[in-house]
Design a protein around this motif. Structure first.
Motif, short mmCIF file in Angstrom:
data_model
loop_
_atom_site.label_atom_id
_atom_site.label_comp_id
_atom_site.label_asym_id
_atom_site.label_seq_id
_atom_site.Cartn_x
_atom_site.Cartn_y
_atom_site.Cartn_z
N UNK A 133 4.90 -9.54 8.77
CA UNK A 133 4.40 -10.65 7.93
C UNK A 133 3.40 -10.06 6.95
N UNK A 134 3.66 -10.32 5.67
CA UNK A 134 2.77 -9.88 4.60
C UNK A 134 2.40 -11.13 3.81
N UNK A 135 1.14 -11.49 3.84
CA UNK A 135 0.74 -12.75 3.21
C UNK A 135 1.45 -13.89 3.91
N UNK A 136 2.16 -14.71 3.12
CA UNK A 136 2.94 -15.81 3.72
C UNK A 136 4.43 -15.47 3.78
N UNK A 149 11.88 0.67 9.59
CA UNK A 149 10.47 0.28 9.58
C UNK A 149 10.19 -0.55 8.34
N UNK A 150 9.32 -1.53 8.51
CA UNK A 150 8.79 -2.30 7.38
C UNK A 150 7.31 -1.99 7.36
N UNK A 151 6.86 -1.33 6.31
CA UNK A 151 5.47 -0.89 6.23
C UNK A 151 4.72 -1.76 5.24
N UNK A 153 4.93 -3.58 0.03
CA UNK A 153 5.21 -2.73 1.18
C UNK A 153 6.42 -1.87 0.93
N UNK A 154 6.96 -1.30 1.99
CA UNK A 154 8.14 -0.44 1.89
C UNK A 154 9.04 -0.67 3.09
#
Length: 195
Positions: free
Chosen positions: A55-58, A167-169, A176-177
């Motif tokens: 989860x990044x932000x919303x 992977x989700x970085x 992200x990546x």
């Protein structure tokens, strides 16, 4: 004339019969337990099913895939021929889902669920998001269903990654990546959240 059975003999017969029945049941139970244990014992899965969520932000991004092993095989340019579509996993096609739009390679990937495919080559990979996410392997893959395509440069590692790994970085609250690594190959691409 009525036959009288002494109470003690009757009690002995009942107890003896009950003990004999209990012994028979005790002999049966271990066999049943062993069958249940054997049927419940986990078998070694060659391509375990894995789900990665960040989860990044919303924004929630999820990757769902089966992770095959190298098992002493040459993967890229061997098991997987170069310049052919690969479902980027084993069995069912790998899928990626996002609940918000992403910007990848200066293009918009609308919120949704996508089949994730690649075309590996020696020096360059094609990364594909396809609208048909629910398919076995690449059996139903059709280029007409591609929503987004772009190129990525593979990197070579000195060590072997035995099982395919995504992977989700998270870089920060806006970007992200996403990476995949298997055998000696590593491929990564950046994304941004669409504002």
């Amino acid at each position: 004339m009525r036959l009288r059975i002494p109470f003690s003999l009757l009690l002995y017969t009942l107890v003896f019969t009950a003990c004999k029945q209990e012994k028979k049941e005790a002999e049966i139970i271990p066999e049943q337990s062993q069958i249940e244990t054997i049927s419940k014992s986990p078998q070694k899965v060659l391509s375990p099913h894995i789900s990665t969520i960040v989860i990044i932000g919303d924004t929630q991004i999820q990757i769902n895939y089966s992770s095959p092993g190298v098992r002493n095989r040459m993967i890229f340019g061997g098991l997987l021929a170069y310049d052919q579509v690969w479902q980027a996993g084993a069995h069912m096609a790998t899928w990626i889902e996002t609940n918000n739009d992403l910007i990848i390679d200066d293009k918009v990937l609308p919120a949704g669920k996508y089949g994730f495919f690649t075309i590996p080559s020696k020096n360059e990979w094609t990364v594909i998001f396809n609208s048909n996410w629910n398919q076995h392997g690449k059996d139903e893959y059709n280029e007409k269903d591609d929503v987004l395509r772009f190129k990525a440069i593979p990197k070579t590692s000195g060590e072997i990654i035995e099982h395919l790994e995504y992977k989700i970085i998270k870089a920060n609250e806006k970007e992200g990546a996403i990476s995949l690594a298997w055998e000696r190959v590593f491929v990564s691409f950046n994304f941004q959240l669409k504002q």
